[in-house]
Design a protein around this motif. Structure first.
Motif, PDB file in Angstrom:
ATOM      1  N   GLN A  26      69.741   3.451  28.403  1.00 19.53           N
ATOM      2  CA  GLN A  26      69.361   2.750  29.622  1.00 19.53           C
ATOM      3  C   GLN A  26      68.135   1.864  29.381  1.00 19.53           C
ATOM      4  OE1 GLN A  26      69.155   5.506  32.912  1.00 19.53           O
ATOM      5  NE2 GLN A  26      71.108   6.428  32.381  1.00 19.53           N
ATOM      6  N   THR A  27      67.974   0.871  30.219  1.00 18.51           N
ATOM      7  CA  THR A  27      66.818  -0.026  30.115  1.00 18.51           C
ATOM      8  C   THR A  27      65.538   0.721  30.493  1.00 18.51           C
ATOM      9  OG1 THR A  27      66.924  -0.765  32.414  1.00 18.51           O
ATOM     10  CG2 THR A  27      68.284  -1.978  30.797  1.00 18.51           C
ATOM     11  N   ARG A  28      64.413   0.140  30.167  1.00 14.63           N
ATOM     12  CA  ARG A  28      63.122   0.751  30.535  1.00 14.63           C
ATOM     13  C   ARG A  28      63.010   0.900  32.050  1.00 14.63           C
ATOM     14  NH1 ARG A  28      59.427   2.183  26.419  1.00 14.63           N
ATOM     15  NH2 ARG A  28      59.996   1.112  24.530  1.00 14.63           N
ATOM     16  N   ASP A  29      63.481  -0.104  32.793  1.00 15.78           N
ATOM     17  CA  ASP A  29      63.429  -0.015  34.255  1.00 15.78           C
ATOM     18  C   ASP A  29      64.298   1.132  34.759  1.00 15.78           C
ATOM     19  OD1 ASP A  29      61.618  -2.080  34.534  1.00 15.78           O
ATOM     20  OD2 ASP A  29      63.140  -3.602  34.960  1.00 15.78           O
ATOM     21  N   GLU A  30      65.457   1.320  34.165  1.00 13.89           N
ATOM     22  CA  GLU A  30      66.327   2.439  34.552  1.00 13.89           C
ATOM     23  C   GLU A  30      65.689   3.772  34.193  1.00 13.89           C
ATOM     24  OE1 GLU A  30      70.767   0.399  34.235  1.00 13.89           O
ATOM     25  OE2 GLU A  30      69.752   1.007  32.387  1.00 13.89           O
ATOM     26  N   GLN A  31      65.015   3.828  33.032  1.00 13.87           N
ATOM     27  CA  GLN A  31      64.324   5.052  32.632  1.00 13.87           C
ATOM     28  C   GLN A  31      63.166   5.356  33.578  1.00 13.87           C
ATOM     29  OE1 GLN A  31      63.232   4.658  28.478  1.00 13.87           O
ATOM     30  NE2 GLN A  31      65.358   4.526  27.826  1.00 13.87           N
ATOM     31  N   LYS A  32      62.451   4.328  34.019  1.00 17.22           N
ATOM     32  CA  LYS A  32      61.365   4.526  34.979  1.00 17.22           C
ATOM     33  C   LYS A  32      61.915   5.032  36.306  1.00 17.22           C
ATOM     34  CE  LYS A  32      58.276   1.008  33.102  1.00 17.22           C
ATOM     35  NZ  LYS A  32      57.679  -0.323  33.326  1.00 17.22           N
ATOM     36  N   ALA A  33      63.038   4.466  36.752  1.00 12.22           N
ATOM     37  CA  ALA A  33      63.659   4.905  38.015  1.00 12.22           C
ATOM     38  C   ALA A  33      64.121   6.354  37.888  1.00 12.22           C
ATOM     39  CB  ALA A  33      64.827   3.992  38.372  1.00 12.22           C
ATOM     40  N   TRP A  34      64.682   6.719  36.721  1.00  4.10           N
ATOM     41  CA  TRP A  34      65.098   8.107  36.460  1.00  4.10           C
ATOM     42  C   TRP A  34      63.880   9.027  36.582  1.00  4.10           C
ATOM     43  CZ3 TRP A  34      63.343  11.420  32.692  1.00  4.10           C
ATOM     44  CH2 TRP A  34      64.053  12.614  32.532  1.00  4.10           C
ATOM     45  N   ALA A  35      62.779   8.640  35.949  1.00  3.28           N
ATOM     46  CA  ALA A  35      61.562   9.465  35.969  1.00  3.28           C
ATOM     47  C   ALA A  35      61.030   9.614  37.391  1.00  3.28           C
ATOM     48  CB  ALA A  35      60.500   8.857  35.060  1.00  3.28           C
ATOM     49  N   GLN A  36      61.108   8.578  38.189  1.00  4.91           N
ATOM     50  CA  GLN A  36      60.638   8.661  39.574  1.00  4.91           C
ATOM     51  C   GLN A  36      61.467   9.665  40.374  1.00  4.91           C
ATOM     52  OE1 GLN A  36      57.769   7.464  40.835  1.00  4.91           O
ATOM     53  NE2 GLN A  36      57.448   6.892  38.693  1.00  4.91           N
ATOM     54  N   LYS A  37      62.764   9.727  40.100  1.00  4.40           N
ATOM     55  CA  LYS A  37      63.625  10.705  40.785  1.00  4.40           C
ATOM     56  C   LYS A  37      63.277  12.127  40.328  1.00  4.40           C
ATOM     57  CE  LYS A  37      67.361   7.495  41.664  1.00  4.40           C
ATOM     58  NZ  LYS A  37      68.700   7.046  41.341  1.00  4.40           N
ATOM     59  N   VAL A  38      63.009  12.290  39.039  1.00  4.03           N
ATOM     60  CA  VAL A  38      62.595  13.606  38.528  1.00  4.03           C
ATOM     61  C   VAL A  38      61.283  14.015  39.189  1.00  4.03           C
ATOM     62  CG1 VAL A  38      61.788  14.870  36.483  1.00  4.03           C
ATOM     63  CG2 VAL A  38      63.816  13.406  36.322  1.00  4.03           C
ATOM     64  N   LEU A  39      60.333  13.104  39.236  1.00  4.01           N
ATOM     65  CA  LEU A  39      59.028  13.415  39.835  1.00  4.01           C
ATOM     66  C   LEU A  39      59.159  13.748  41.317  1.00  4.01           C
ATOM     67  CD1 LEU A  39      56.859  10.742  38.019  1.00  4.01           C
ATOM     68  CD2 LEU A  39      56.657  13.228  37.778  1.00  4.01           C
ATOM     69  N   ALA A  40      60.024  13.036  42.023  1.00  7.77           N
ATOM     70  CA  ALA A  40      60.228  13.337  43.447  1.00  7.77           C
ATOM     71  C   ALA A  40      60.754  14.758  43.617  1.00  7.77           C
ATOM     72  CB  ALA A  40      61.201  12.323  44.066  1.00  7.77           C
ATOM     73  N   SER A  41      61.676  15.167  42.761  1.00  3.50           N
ATOM     74  CA  SER A  41      62.207  16.538  42.821  1.00  3.50           C
ATOM     75  C   SER A  41      61.130  17.554  42.438  1.00  3.50           C
ATOM     76  CB  SER A  41      63.411  16.690  41.901  1.00  3.50           C
ATOM     77  OG  SER A  41      64.493  15.927  42.364  1.00  3.50           O
ATOM     78  N   LEU A  42      60.348  17.233  41.419  1.00  3.60           N
ATOM     79  CA  LEU A  42      59.269  18.139  41.015  1.00  3.60           C
ATOM     80  C   LEU A  42      58.251  18.323  42.132  1.00  3.60           C
ATOM     81  CD1 LEU A  42      58.558  17.159  37.294  1.00  3.60           C
ATOM     82  CD2 LEU A  42      59.412  19.357  38.143  1.00  3.60           C
ATOM     83  N   LYS A  43      57.960  17.257  42.865  1.00  3.02           N
ATOM     84  CA  LYS A  43      56.998  17.344  43.967  1.00  3.02           C
ATOM     85  C   LYS A  43      57.494  18.280  45.063  1.00  3.02           C
ATOM     86  CE  LYS A  43      54.890  12.831  43.267  1.00  3.02           C
ATOM     87  NZ  LYS A  43      54.797  11.437  43.744  1.00  3.02           N
ATOM     88  N   GLU A  44      58.811  18.385  45.214  1.00  2.00           N
ATOM     89  CA  GLU A  44      59.387  19.290  46.215  1.00  2.00           C
ATOM     90  C   GLU A  44      59.307  20.751  45.775  1.00  2.00           C
ATOM     91  OE1 GLU A  44      63.409  18.088  46.915  1.00  2.00           O
ATOM     92  OE2 GLU A  44      62.824  16.128  47.712  1.00  2.00           O
ATOM     93  N   LYS A  45      59.314  20.988  44.454  1.00  2.00           N
ATOM     94  CA  LYS A  45      59.428  22.341  43.922  1.00  2.00           C
ATOM     95  C   LYS A  45      58.149  22.877  43.281  1.00  2.00           C
ATOM     96  CE  LYS A  45      64.235  21.215  42.809  1.00  2.00           C
ATOM     97  NZ  LYS A  45      64.816  21.709  44.008  1.00  2.00           N
ATOM     98  N   THR A  46      57.216  21.970  42.958  1.00  2.00           N
ATOM     99  CA  THR A  46      56.012  22.366  42.227  1.00  2.00           C
ATOM    100  C   THR A  46      54.806  21.603  42.784  1.00  2.00           C
ATOM    101  OG1 THR A  46      56.170  20.605  40.557  1.00  2.00           O
ATOM    102  CG2 THR A  46      57.377  22.649  40.102  1.00  2.00           C
ATOM    103  N   ASP A  47      53.642  21.932  42.249  1.00  2.00           N
ATOM    104  CA  ASP A  47      52.429  21.192  42.567  1.00  2.00           C
ATOM    105  C   ASP A  47      52.077  20.377  41.325  1.00  2.00           C
ATOM    106  OD1 ASP A  47      49.834  20.277  42.998  1.00  2.00           O
ATOM    107  OD2 ASP A  47      49.244  22.091  44.086  1.00  2.00           O
TER     108      ASP A  47
END
Length: 145
Positions: free
Chosen positions: A71-92
């Motif tokens: 995937q492109t860097r922009d797609e990888q950044k978007a992927w990471a943002q989705k991971v971080l959003a999920s982490l924020k729901e489950k962790t601090d």
């Protein structure tokens, strides 16, 4: 403060499996999971999935063929943002300790957002070195993976 381990998915998957923990079958994934469970003994373990972003081990998932490295860097950044959003729901993400057992493609855009984060396998070298190191660390403790 919780200890949270993030392990990478793998390209090698068992098409007959539908539970995230059992879907990935590469030797590196199996050793990362065993190391996380038996050595690090965290409060939580998640899989960094190229398709599903952040997976809990018992999550039901369908087989897929997606590669974050393609995937492109922009797609990888978007992927990471989705991971971080999920982490924020489950962790601090400000206080919890995060240990990422994954390659740079998976942690590049995550690590800066996680205040207390380490990537211990990264300094070991390539996949072969990581496999060897994990095997030795598990063997020291009598764990087979």
């Amino acid at each position: 403060m919780k200890k949270v381990v993030l392990i990478s998915c793998s390209k090698e998957k068992d098409p007959a499996k539908h539970i995230a923990e059992d879907l990935y079958i590469s030797p590196l994934y199996k050793k990362e999971l065993a190391y996380a469970k038996h050595v690090l003994k965290p409060d939580m373990i998640f899989i960094l999935s190229d398709k599903y972003h952040l997976l809990e081990l018992p999550a039901e998932v369908a087989w897929y063929e997606v590669d974050l490295k393609e995937q492109t860097r922009d797609e990888q950044k978007a992927w990471a943002q989705k991971v971080l959003a999920s982490l924020k729901e489950k962790t601090d993400i400000e206080k919890d300790e995060f240990i990422i057992l994954a390659g740079e493609t998976h942690f590049r855009y995550l690590k800066p957002a996680l205040k207390n984060c380490s990537t211990p396998l990264h300094k070991i070298g390539g996949i072969g070195n990581q496999l060897h190191w994990l095997k030795e660390e598990l063997a020291k403790r009598g764990i087979k993976a």
